[in-house]
Design an enzyme around this catalytic site. Sequence first.
Site: not given
Length: 486
Positions: A260, A256-258
């Site tokens: 990268g 997920s976005k966290r």
Amino acid sequence: MYRVRIAPSPSGNLHVGTARTALFNYLFAKKNNGQFILRIEDTDLERSDKEYIKNIFDSLKALGLNWDEGPDVGGDYGPYSQSERFDIYPEFAKKLVEAGFAYECFCTPEELEAEKELSAKNKQAYVYSGKCKNLSDEEKLKRQEEVPAIRFNVSKAQKAFHDSSELSFNDLVKGVLKQDTSLIGDFVIMKSNGTPTYNFAVVVDDMLMKISHIIRGEDHISNTFKQILIYEALGAQAPKFGHLGMILAPDRSKLSKRHGATAVSEFTEKGYLTEALVNFIALLGWSPSDGQEIKSVNEIAEDFRIHDVSSSNSIFEYDKLNWMNSQYIKKLDIETLKNALRPFLAQYDLSGLTDAQYTRMVEITREPLTILSDITNDVPYFFGDTVKVEPEVQAEVLDTETSRKVLREFYNDAQNWEFSEEALHEKLDEFRAKFKEQGIKPKETMWAIRAAVTGRTRGADITAVLAILGREKVLGRVNSELVNSA
Ligand code: GLU
């Protein structure tokens, strides 16, 4: 003819997971002289966005995953967005109702909610009660003003085509997979608003588009059982299925976005090369027979066999992608690299450099690049008359007595130097030798010059840097250093 497809839902930018699925389908088609089709699954109009559709097209094209049929390409099977095919699905739903494989369901959202709450209270997995399965004609007449949803009759289809409640298929990647269909509730195929649900639209489309193999993520396995029953009920041959393991982050949680970047366009905006990205993505579940990991898509396609794809999850190792990207950057020819770097140099006035100077700047700064955007912070000293000196560099290098002496003499001596690299090599050699005699190490001499001219203690080949900047800028910077700290 083998026909495969990628069927993204435009509810976000093209995710690397979808890109991997697209790539494996593309490789499978290429290897088998088949066709690769793009279909946009936008039945859920509220969650679909034109921006995302454009991002999906652009990202697939950037990765070189050009589709043979689909948007912009034409082909024999009509529009490739489900929203443009809304008139097709009801006729197939009607066929199923007439054959007894589907039925009208008048349950209101409140009634369904109550059913769900009851199952939750009894700690049971929710399956639809089947309340509307056997409505009498009289009851249906009473509700004729209401628009029903249409549900698939799972047990009816199962009984018609199988001896027991078990349904199984031979997955191309995972081997035999089984499901007890008595655990699948009758599911909605057409919503009361007249739009098809995913499971129904996908079967109708794959059937009409003559898709022979469906390669997709393992999160769809439970859908596959439902879809096989729909194919059977429609009297169609189900395609072959292959389900890929998931792509996990290095910490083994869902990517997920966290962790990268996750969208292909985010990677390219940061300066990952699409050739590196596509090569890296291919290795998420597949490995080359010769162990040689750096390969073009064409080379991968030659070697690709769907049966060799790993059935387990893969880890998205950002570090490995970085390494791979740096390898691809090293291989780029200089003109391609110069062009690829331009967007990352937008803040600098490139027009102040001749083409030869720009070429040389790229030649001497390319070595440490991991991603193209690294260049942005590596080159500020090539531009402008003045230079920003880092405070530690000022204190530790420039403010020493030795440096000041070196710079004073450099300023004087270099007034008549020719600032070509060749001439500078010679002059700097002599200059260093002169200081060496006075007990100042050549390294210290060069540090002082580099620090005054670039503001840093490390960076590209200093002789080349001086030649690119030219005498006027170099001496200007040295002079302001001497004046400022006098
Ligand atoms: N629209 C579905 C998705 O994006 C496609 C799944 C499939 O390949 O059938 O997950």
